[in-house]
Design a protein around this motif. Sequence first.
Motif, mmCIF file in Angstrom:
data_model
loop_
_atom_site.group_PDB
_atom_site.id
_atom_site.type_symbol
_atom_site.label_atom_id
_atom_site.label_comp_id
_atom_site.label_asym_id
_atom_site.label_seq_id
_atom_site.Cartn_x
_atom_site.Cartn_y
_atom_site.Cartn_z
ATOM 1 N N ALA A 11 47.761 -29.987 30.454
ATOM 2 C CA ALA A 11 46.784 -29.945 29.370
ATOM 3 C C ALA A 11 45.426 -30.457 29.827
ATOM 4 O O ALA A 11 44.614 -30.896 29.015
ATOM 5 N N ALA A 39 48.184 -36.276 24.959
ATOM 6 C CA ALA A 39 47.808 -34.857 24.930
ATOM 7 C C ALA A 39 48.405 -34.109 23.757
ATOM 8 O O ALA A 39 47.922 -33.026 23.399
ATOM 9 N N ARG A 42 46.537 -31.832 21.106
ATOM 10 C CA ARG A 42 45.205 -31.488 21.596
ATOM 11 C C ARG A 42 45.015 -29.979 21.565
ATOM 12 O O ARG A 42 45.914 -29.217 21.874
ATOM 13 N N ASP A 43 43.814 -29.549 21.167
ATOM 14 C CA ASP A 43 43.505 -28.123 21.187
ATOM 15 C C ASP A 43 43.024 -27.730 22.575
ATOM 16 O O ASP A 43 42.102 -28.338 23.119
ATOM 17 N N LEU A 44 43.670 -26.721 23.147
ATOM 18 C CA LEU A 44 43.334 -26.250 24.478
ATOM 19 C C LEU A 44 43.131 -24.738 24.402
ATOM 20 O O LEU A 44 44.091 -23.971 24.379
ATOM 21 N N SER A 48 47.620 -25.480 20.602
ATOM 22 C CA SER A 48 47.915 -26.873 20.325
ATOM 23 C C SER A 48 48.996 -27.357 21.293
ATOM 24 O O SER A 48 50.066 -26.744 21.381
#
Length: 207
Positions: A11, A39, A42-44, A48
């Motif tokens: 991530a 992590a 978390r938006d990646l 999510s």
Amino acid sequence: MSTVGLWVIGAGGHAKVVLEACRAAALPVAGVFDDDPAAAGRDLLGFSVAGAVPPPVRWRAERKRGILAVGSNRAREALATRLAGVDWATVVHPSAVVAPDVVLGPGVFVAPRVVINPGAVIGAHVILNTGAIVEHDCRIGDFTHVAPGSVLTGNVTLGRRVLFGAGAVAIPGVSVADDTVCGAGAVLTADVSSAGIVVGVPARAPR
């Protein structure tokens, strides 16, 4: 039941590059995982992070393939060992140029604008990062990272877990030992026979 979608492991920043390559190559991503509790959620790039990396039994049960989107060579090796038996995908950005006879091991990531010329053999879970050039008949060992803008000229051999730094160059026929770190911009004109750090032009161990 057929495999549906990839699981991306990691991530951090490198995971963003891998996710973008998956999008460009129309490879469906089914989930993103990372063992770092911070992590989770978390938006990646619109995904999510789902939490910790699933155990191998879950991969098999859900018929998932994966890619280790982790920059650290040793961390990728540790994860691959822990996830023995997982079906690893090879992700190649569509802007890369890969000769038809090139051998790509499981879990290899080929970033945008990489060139891999005929006769090259790329080991498992290798990262060939943005704009790297791998010339004819090169051999790259498992878990090695060839950094952005670097050049391996013909018949170069990199061992396992080598970090070949950004913009570094190896002249034809050079061989580099396992676990070597080649500094950014280094020019390798001779074999590196034992693990260590080499920097400069020509590259040598720092004093």
